[in-house]
Scaffold this motif. Structure first.
Motif, PDB file in Angstrom:
ATOM      1  N   ALA A 164       0.830  -1.208   0.000  1.00 17.82           N
ATOM      2  CA  ALA A 164       0.000   0.000   0.000  1.00 17.82           C
ATOM      3  C   ALA A 164       0.862   1.255   0.000  1.00 17.82           C
ATOM      4  O   ALA A 164       1.926   1.308   0.623  1.00 17.82           O
ATOM      5  N   LYS A 165       0.381   2.289  -0.680  1.00 14.81           N
ATOM      6  CA  LYS A 165       1.043   3.582  -0.701  1.00 14.81           C
ATOM      7  C   LYS A 165       0.491   4.519   0.367  1.00 14.81           C
ATOM      8  O   LYS A 165       1.120   5.520   0.710  1.00 14.81           O
ATOM      9  N   SER A 197      -9.240   3.507   2.347  1.00 15.72           N
ATOM     10  CA  SER A 197      -8.778   3.441   0.960  1.00 15.72           C
ATOM     11  C   SER A 197      -7.331   3.891   0.841  1.00 15.72           C
ATOM     12  O   SER A 197      -6.767   4.474   1.769  1.00 15.72           O
ATOM     13  N   ASP A 198      -6.749   3.650  -0.342  1.00 11.84           N
ATOM     14  CA  ASP A 198      -5.382   4.049  -0.655  1.00 11.84           C
ATOM     15  C   ASP A 198      -5.439   5.189  -1.661  1.00 11.84           C
ATOM     16  O   ASP A 198      -5.496   4.978  -2.872  1.00 11.84           O
ATOM     17  N   HIS A 199      -5.429   6.428  -1.159  1.00  7.53           N
ATOM     18  CA  HIS A 199      -5.642   7.578  -2.026  1.00  7.53           C
ATOM     19  C   HIS A 199      -4.414   7.921  -2.852  1.00  7.53           C
ATOM     20  O   HIS A 199      -4.535   8.543  -3.916  1.00  7.53           O
ATOM     21  N   THR A 201      -2.449   5.688  -4.312  1.00 10.27           N
ATOM     22  CA  THR A 201      -2.576   4.819  -5.484  1.00 10.27           C
ATOM     23  C   THR A 201      -3.610   5.367  -6.457  1.00 10.27           C
ATOM     24  O   THR A 201      -3.376   5.421  -7.670  1.00 10.27           O
ATOM     25  N   GLU A 202      -4.745   5.819  -5.933  1.00 11.79           N
ATOM     26  CA  GLU A 202      -5.783   6.371  -6.810  1.00 11.79           C
ATOM     27  C   GLU A 202      -5.309   7.635  -7.512  1.00 11.79           C
ATOM     28  O   GLU A 202      -5.595   7.853  -8.691  1.00 11.79           O
ATOM     29  N   TRP A 208      -6.840   3.305 -11.453  1.00 12.81           N
ATOM     30  CA  TRP A 208      -6.424   2.421 -10.366  1.00 12.81           C
ATOM     31  C   TRP A 208      -7.368   2.510  -9.165  1.00 12.81           C
ATOM     32  O   TRP A 208      -7.057   1.999  -8.092  1.00 12.81           O
ATOM     33  N   HIS A 211      -8.023  -0.812  -7.598  1.00  7.65           N
ATOM     34  CA  HIS A 211      -6.948  -1.285  -6.723  1.00  7.65           C
ATOM     35  C   HIS A 211      -6.997  -0.572  -5.372  1.00  7.65           C
ATOM     36  O   HIS A 211      -6.799  -1.193  -4.321  1.00  7.65           O
ATOM     37  N   SER A 212      -7.241   0.729  -5.399  1.00  9.17           N
ATOM     38  CA  SER A 212      -7.197   1.526  -4.168  1.00  9.17           C
ATOM     39  C   SER A 212      -8.298   1.149  -3.195  1.00  9.17           C
ATOM     40  O   SER A 212      -8.181   1.396  -1.984  1.00  9.17           O
ATOM     41  N   LYS A 213      -9.375   0.556  -3.689  1.00 11.36           N
ATOM     42  CA  LYS A 213     -10.512   0.203  -2.842  1.00 11.36           C
ATOM     43  C   LYS A 213     -10.425  -1.206  -2.266  1.00 11.36           C
ATOM     44  O   LYS A 213     -11.189  -1.540  -1.358  1.00 11.36           O
ATOM     45  N   ARG A 215      -9.293  -2.935   0.062  1.00 22.05           N
ATOM     46  CA  ARG A 215      -8.735  -2.763   1.397  1.00 22.05           C
ATOM     47  C   ARG A 215      -9.784  -3.173   2.431  1.00 22.05           C
ATOM     48  O   ARG A 215     -10.953  -3.370   2.117  1.00 22.05           O
TER      49      ARG A 215
END
Length: 334
Positions: A164-165, A197-199, A201-202, A208, A211-213, A215
Motif C-alpha cells: 500500500a502507498k 482506501s489508498d488515495h 494509489t488512486e 487504479w 486497486h485503491s478500494k 482494502r
C-alpha cells in the motif's frame, strides 16, 4: 413498539455471542438469538419487521453498551458465518461537494483543462441521481471492496497491505442488507463506517481506483434500524500520540447527497449476482470529507475516529501495516 432503535452484536467474556437492542439510553439482551443475520432471516420468514422480531424475542438482562465498548466486547453489528457470503461494495461521487477533492486529484494527474471523468460523473449524478420512485436514475460510480474477511469491527486495526502507498479514512454511512429466500434485498439499517482506501494509489491514475478500494473497511457497533435520517452531521478526526492531528465535520444522508439511497440501491441490486438468498451486503454510500484532500499523510499508530448522531458510540480504529515485504505471489502451473 420500538421506534428508532439500534442493534449490536456482543461477544461476552465467556466467548458466547448475543444480540443487543438499544433504544435511547436503554439497552438489553435480545433473548434466544446469537447474531443479527439470524434475527433478520427470522423476521423475513415471519413477514414482520425487525422491531416486531425483537419484541417477540423478549427482553433479557440490561446492558451498558458504553461499558461493553470500552471492554472490547462489541463486534461489527453484521457478519456471516461464511465470510465469502458477505459482500462489501460502495458508491462514490454521491455527496454534494464530493467531486472537489477527486477532481483536483485527477486534474493534477492529467494536467487537463477539460472536465475530468470524475467531475462529469458527479454532475450527471447531480442532475439525475434523485429519480421518481420506481424508476432508475443516473448510474453512480460503483466499486468492490472485498468479502467478509475484510470487514473490521470497532476498535480493531485497519491494516494496510505491505504494498500500500497510503491508508486513509473515509467517514460515511453504510447500508446493511440481507437477501431473502426469494431474492428480495432487505435493508436492515445503517451503520457509521470508515471506507478505508489508498488515495495515493488512486491519485497516480484514477483507473487504479479499483486497486485503491481493495482494502479493509470498518463499521461501527450500532446498526440504526428504521427510516434513514434525512441528514447526518458528524466529525471525523485523526489522533496521533493521543493528540488531534486533523479534525473536520462531515455530512451524509440524502439531504447532503446527489443521489437517493433508493437509486444507489437500485443500481447495486439490479444485478442478479447480488440477490443470492442468505447473502449479506455492506454497501458504503460515499463521503465528501477526506484528510488526504487536506494534505494529511497518515502513519501506523494513528487512530481514526468517526462520530455522528444519532449513533451514540464513535467508531475508532488504529492504523496498522502488515508485516513483511511486498513480493509477487508465485503461481504454480499444474
Amino acid at each position: 413498539m420500538l421506534m428508532a432503535f439500534r442493534l449490536l452484536q456482543q461477544r461476552g467474556a465467556d466467548g458466547a455471542r448475543a444480540v443487543i437492542a438499544a433504544e435511547g439510553d436503554a439497552a438489553w439482551i435480545v433473548l434466544g438469538v446469537e447474531n443479527v443475520r439470524a434475527l433478520a432471516l427470522e423476521a423475513i420468514a415471519a413477514g414482520q419487521g425487525l422491531a416486531d422480531a425483537v419484541a417477540a424475542r423478549g427482553k433479557g438482562a440490561a446492558v451498558d453498551i458504553a461499558a461493553e465498548a470500552r471492554a472490547g466486547r462489541l463486534l461489527a453489528p453484521i457478519d456471516h458465518e461464511d465470510p465469502a457470503h458477505l459482500w462489501m461494495t460502495g458508491t462514490g461521487l454521491t455527496h454534494l461537494g464530493s467531486a472537489e477533492g477527486r477532481d483536483k486529484m485527477h486534474r493534477e494527474a492529467a494536467a487537463a483543462a477539460t472536465k475530468t471523468d470524475s467531475m462529469r460523473m458527479f454532475l450527471e449524478g447531480l442532475e439525475g441521481g434523485k429519480p421518481a420512485a420506481g424508476s432508475f436514475g443516473q448510474q453512480p460510480e460503483w466499486f468492490y471492496k472485498g468479502d467478509g474477511s475484510q470487514l473490521v469491527g470497532p476498535g480493531a486495526p485497519l491494516t494496510m497491505p505491505p504494498f500500500a502507498k497510503d491508508g486513509g479514512e473515509e467517514p460515511e454511512l453504510a447500508g446493511i442488507y440481507v437477501i431473502g429466500p426469494d431474492g428480495t434485498p432487505f435493508r436492515l439499517g445503517l451503520c457509521l463506517a470508515n471506507e478505508f482506501s489508498d488515495h495515493v494509489t488512486e491519485r497516480h491514475n484514477y483507473l487504479w481506483l479499483a486497486h485503491s478500494k481493495l482494502r479493509q473497511a470498518a463499521i461501527g457497533a450500532e446498526l440504526l434500524v428504521g427510516a434513514p435520517p434525512a441528514g447526518v452531521e458528524g466529525t471525523s478526526r485523526i489522533l496521533r500520540d493521543g493528540e488531534i492531528l486533523w479534525e473536520k465535520p462531515f455530512l451524509s444522508g440524502e439531504a447532503n447527497m446527489s443521489h437517493t439511497l433508493a437509486n444507489l440501491e437500485a443500481h447495486h441490486f439490479k444485478y442478479a449476482l447480488f440477490r443470492k438468498p442468505g447473502d449479506v451486503h455492506v454497501h458504503f454510500f460515499g463521503t465528501a470529507t477526506l484528510s488526504f484532500s487536506d494534505g494529511i499523510q497518515t502513519q501506523p499508530g494513528d487512530v481514526f475516529e468517526i462520530a455522528a448522531a444519532p449513533f451514540t458510540l464513535p467508531l475508532a480504529n488504529p492504523l496498522a501495516r502488515s508485516a513483511g515485504e511486498a513480493v509477487p505471489v508465485a503461481v504454480k502451473a499444474l
